[in-house]
Write a protein that holds these residues in place. Structure first.
Motif, short mmCIF file in Angstrom:
data_model
loop_
_atom_site.label_atom_id
_atom_site.label_comp_id
_atom_site.label_asym_id
_atom_site.label_seq_id
_atom_site.Cartn_x
_atom_site.Cartn_y
_atom_site.Cartn_z
N SER A 5 6.05 15.39 -26.52
CA SER A 5 4.71 15.21 -25.97
C SER A 5 4.46 13.77 -25.54
N ARG A 9 7.65 11.17 -18.41
CA ARG A 9 8.25 11.76 -17.20
C ARG A 9 7.83 13.21 -17.04
N LEU A 10 7.75 13.62 -15.78
CA LEU A 10 7.39 15.01 -15.49
C LEU A 10 8.64 15.78 -15.11
N SER A 12 8.90 18.70 -14.08
CA SER A 12 8.66 19.56 -12.92
C SER A 12 8.72 18.76 -11.61
N ALA A 13 8.55 17.43 -11.67
CA ALA A 13 8.57 16.60 -10.47
C ALA A 13 9.99 16.14 -10.11
#
Length: 102
Positions: A5, A9-10, A12-13
């Protein structure tokens, strides 16, 4: 160990890397291929063995660094033919003929 959590960083990106498209006419000049052609022509024309050997060496270097398959392969094959032709005429060609005695 950090928890998932707290990761900024994402996932999904994230996208896989795709190299930018470069047109064949925009590629840098293959100097080793050009030098191989020059040495091959000089070796065949002036019958210098060292030039023919240098042509073969620069052909191998150009082959190892080939970027554009179609254009570079034409240039490398032409340089290799000149280099081999120079070596064949130097090592297996007709030598100097003795002058006829009168």
């Amino acid at each position: 160990m950090a928890s998932q959590s707290n990761d900024p960083r994402l996932p999904s990106a994230a996208r896989p890397y795709k190299p930018p498209l470069v047109h064949p006419q925009d590629l840098p000049v293959d100097y080793s291929g050009f030098i191989a052609v020059m040495f091959g022509v000089f070796g065949a024309m002036f019958r210098y063995k060292i030039f023919s050997w240098f042509a073969i060496i620069f052909c191998a270097q150009s082959l190892a660094n080939m970027r554009n398959m179609e254009n570079d392969l034409k240039q490398i094959s032409m340089a290799m033919m000149f280099g081999i032709m120079g070596l064949m005429t130097n090592y297996m060609g007709v030598g100097p003929r003795p002058s006829p005695k009168s």
